[in-house]
Design a protein around this motif. Structure first.
Motif, PDB file in Angstrom:
ATOM      1  N   TYR A 247     -20.005 -77.469  34.664  1.00 48.65           N
ATOM      2  CA  TYR A 247     -19.512 -77.764  36.010  1.00 48.65           C
ATOM      3  C   TYR A 247     -18.750 -76.557  36.580  1.00 48.65           C
ATOM      4  CZ  TYR A 247     -20.595 -82.787  36.057  1.00 48.65           C
ATOM      5  OH  TYR A 247     -21.233 -84.006  36.086  1.00 48.65           O
ATOM      6  N   VAL A 248     -17.905 -75.941  35.760  1.00 51.02           N
ATOM      7  CA  VAL A 248     -17.149 -74.772  36.222  1.00 51.02           C
ATOM      8  C   VAL A 248     -18.106 -73.623  36.556  1.00 51.02           C
ATOM      9  CG1 VAL A 248     -15.430 -73.036  35.590  1.00 51.02           C
ATOM     10  CG2 VAL A 248     -15.087 -75.418  34.917  1.00 51.02           C
ATOM     11  N   GLY A 249     -19.115 -73.413  35.707  1.00 44.87           N
ATOM     12  CA  GLY A 249     -20.097 -72.362  35.974  1.00 44.87           C
ATOM     13  C   GLY A 249     -20.871 -72.617  37.253  1.00 44.87           C
ATOM     14  N   LEU A 250     -21.250 -73.869  37.465  1.00 38.98           N
ATOM     15  CA  LEU A 250     -21.935 -74.222  38.705  1.00 38.98           C
ATOM     16  C   LEU A 250     -21.042 -73.926  39.904  1.00 38.98           C
ATOM     17  CD1 LEU A 250     -24.128 -75.644  40.412  1.00 38.98           C
ATOM     18  CD2 LEU A 250     -22.996 -77.820  39.865  1.00 38.98           C
ATOM     19  N   GLY A 251     -19.761 -74.244  39.785  1.00 37.20           N
ATOM     20  CA  GLY A 251     -18.831 -73.986  40.871  1.00 37.20           C
ATOM     21  C   GLY A 251     -18.706 -72.511  41.186  1.00 37.20           C
ATOM     22  N   PHE A 252     -18.725 -71.670  40.156  1.00 40.23           N
ATOM     23  CA  PHE A 252     -18.610 -70.220  40.367  1.00 40.23           C
ATOM     24  C   PHE A 252     -19.802 -69.697  41.166  1.00 40.23           C
ATOM     25  CE2 PHE A 252     -19.085 -65.771  38.968  1.00 40.23           C
ATOM     26  CZ  PHE A 252     -17.825 -65.300  39.312  1.00 40.23           C
ATOM     27  N   VAL A 253     -21.010 -70.122  40.780  1.00 43.66           N
ATOM     28  CA  VAL A 253     -22.214 -69.714  41.517  1.00 43.66           C
ATOM     29  C   VAL A 253     -22.173 -70.246  42.941  1.00 43.66           C
ATOM     30  CG1 VAL A 253     -24.726 -69.936  41.623  1.00 43.66           C
ATOM     31  CG2 VAL A 253     -23.592 -69.561  39.415  1.00 43.66           C
ATOM     32  N   MET A 254     -21.780 -71.507  43.089  1.00 46.26           N
ATOM     33  CA  MET A 254     -21.688 -72.120  44.403  1.00 46.26           C
ATOM     34  C   MET A 254     -20.672 -71.396  45.278  1.00 46.26           C
ATOM     35  SD  MET A 254     -19.340 -74.268  46.098  1.00 46.26           S
ATOM     36  CE  MET A 254     -18.506 -75.188  44.800  1.00 46.26           C
ATOM     37  N   GLY A 255     -19.539 -70.985  44.687  1.00 45.38           N
ATOM     38  CA  GLY A 255     -18.504 -70.290  45.445  1.00 45.38           C
ATOM     39  C   GLY A 255     -18.978 -68.950  45.979  1.00 45.38           C
ATOM     40  N   ILE A 256     -19.726 -68.221  45.185  1.00 43.83           N
ATOM     41  CA  ILE A 256     -20.264 -66.943  45.653  1.00 43.83           C
ATOM     42  C   ILE A 256     -21.185 -67.172  46.848  1.00 43.83           C
ATOM     43  CG2 ILE A 256     -21.780 -65.007  45.052  1.00 43.83           C
ATOM     44  CD1 ILE A 256     -20.685 -65.147  42.219  1.00 43.83           C
ATOM     45  N   ALA A 257     -22.064 -68.164  46.734  1.00 42.34           N
ATOM     46  CA  ALA A 257     -22.973 -68.469  47.846  1.00 42.34           C
ATOM     47  C   ALA A 257     -22.208 -68.921  49.076  1.00 42.34           C
ATOM     48  CB  ALA A 257     -23.965 -69.551  47.420  1.00 42.34           C
ATOM     49  N   ALA A 258     -21.135 -69.685  48.881  1.00 44.18           N
ATOM     50  CA  ALA A 258     -20.343 -70.161  50.011  1.00 44.18           C
ATOM     51  C   ALA A 258     -19.702 -69.000  50.762  1.00 44.18           C
ATOM     52  CB  ALA A 258     -19.269 -71.128  49.518  1.00 44.18           C
ATOM     53  N   GLY A 259     -19.068 -68.092  50.030  1.00 41.58           N
ATOM     54  CA  GLY A 259     -18.424 -66.961  50.678  1.00 41.58           C
ATOM     55  C   GLY A 259     -19.406 -65.988  51.298  1.00 41.58           C
ATOM     56  N   LEU A 260     -20.567 -65.819  50.674  1.00 46.21           N
ATOM     57  CA  LEU A 260     -21.535 -64.828  51.124  1.00 46.21           C
ATOM     58  C   LEU A 260     -22.346 -65.313  52.312  1.00 46.21           C
ATOM     59  CD1 LEU A 260     -22.807 -62.060  50.590  1.00 46.21           C
ATOM     60  CD2 LEU A 260     -24.313 -63.143  48.919  1.00 46.21           C
ATOM     61  N   PHE A 261     -22.739 -66.589  52.306  1.00 45.67           N
ATOM     62  CA  PHE A 261     -23.646 -67.096  53.342  1.00 45.67           C
ATOM     63  C   PHE A 261     -22.992 -68.095  54.299  1.00 45.67           C
ATOM     64  CE2 PHE A 261     -26.679 -66.100  49.809  1.00 45.67           C
ATOM     65  CZ  PHE A 261     -27.286 -65.018  50.434  1.00 45.67           C
ATOM     66  N   GLY A 262     -21.724 -68.438  54.088  1.00 45.90           N
ATOM     67  CA  GLY A 262     -21.057 -69.344  55.004  1.00 45.90           C
ATOM     68  C   GLY A 262     -21.474 -70.797  54.847  1.00 45.90           C
ATOM     69  N   ILE A 263     -21.979 -71.158  53.688  1.00 44.05           N
ATOM     70  CA  ILE A 263     -22.373 -72.540  53.425  1.00 44.05           C
ATOM     71  C   ILE A 263     -21.343 -73.159  52.495  1.00 44.05           C
ATOM     72  CG2 ILE A 263     -24.821 -72.063  53.747  1.00 44.05           C
ATOM     73  CD1 ILE A 263     -25.139 -71.974  50.721  1.00 44.05           C
TER      74      ILE A 263
END
Length: 272
Positions: free
Chosen positions: A151-167
């Motif tokens: 779950y933590v690893g998924l969050g890290f990947v998700m966070g990068i995508a959120a900051g990079l693409f605004g999602i």
């Protein structure tokens, strides 16, 4: 001239038309509630097309607008028993760190890379929605240490995508919750919205410091999206999961086509 990385310190952009921002927020909020995403996957293209934002400003504004939208949407899902708070908390831990990295990359990467990276993300998610239909009655995986780390690893990947693409990260979380952790589609959507709240806040703070965000723009889009998120959640409970998946996939393909046309035109203009 080829795209150059943005300077990390730039002057703040001018505020945009409130009416256009409200229109973007309403559409994004409906989709946020209906599909368990922050709404950024649609708000970013609309901010580019309707408000005339570039990819960086659209991503930063969308991420800020996701904060109130995700709060209201997750409360509505929680009221219906469709939020796993433990999973959301662990994903958020990884997401906070990832969002700062994504926001840093947003300031540094060439604008052309951001354009086409976002378009590829849209198409990948659309294909996944069609190929793997969601199951509303699935049982989530039993929690243990390995699941917690995942779950933590998924969050890290998700966070990068959120900051990079605004999602908000729901495009990554919802399919992952369903496919990897065995959640039903409603539980996945509710947990996704809850997890993206701290991630969106963290990335937006970084964007404000980087002078890529007009706070007023984010507030207008966010307020409109928040009001629209509640009927969006109601729609999620009414639509059969397969129908919802196909509808969302169609929206993603339409958005990718529109952005591809604009990216090609922008590329030609930059080379001339």
């Amino acid at each position: 001239m080829p795209d150059q990385p943005a300077d990390p310190v730039v002057s703040a952009p001018r505020p945009a038309s409130p009416l256009r921002l409200i229109a973007v927020g309403v559409v994004g909020g409906l989709l946020s509630g209906a599909f368990g995403v922050g709404g950024g996957i649609i708000m970013v293209p609309l901010l580019i097309v309707l408000a005339g934002f570039d990819q960086r400003r659209a991503a930063a504004t969308s991420l800020a607008a996701i904060v109130p939208t995700a709060i209201v949407g997750s409360i509505a899902y929680f009221a219906n028993g469709e939020v796993d708070l433990a999973a959301a908390g662990l994903v958020a831990v990884g997401g906070i760190g990832g969002s700062w990295i994504g926001a840093h990359l947003l300031r540094r990467l060439p604008i052309g890379w951001l354009r086409w990276g976002f378009i590829v993300l849209l198409l990948v998610v659309a294909v996944r929605l069609v190929i793997v239909p969601p199951d509303r009655t699935a049982d989530p995986a039993e929690f243990d240490l390995g699941i917690g780390i995942a779950y933590v690893g998924l969050g890290f990947v998700m966070g990068i995508a959120a900051g990079l693409f605004g999602i908000g990260g729901g495009l990554i979380m919802v399919p992952a919750f369903i496919t990897l952790f065995g959640m039903g589609d409603l539980l996945a959507k509710g947990t996704s919205l809850a997890a993206m709240i701290p991630t969106s806040i963290s990335g937006s703070i970084a964007n404000i410091r980087g002078r890529m965000l007009v706070a007023r723009d984010g507030l207008i889009v966010g307020a409109a999206a928040t009001l629209a998120a509640i009927p969006g959640v109601a729609l999620a409970f009414l639509l059969p999961p397969t129908v919802a998946a196909w509808l969302f996939a169609a929206l993603l393909v339409a958005a990718s086509v529109q952005l591809s046309v604009r990216a090609i035109r922008a590329g030609r203009s930059e080379r001339s």
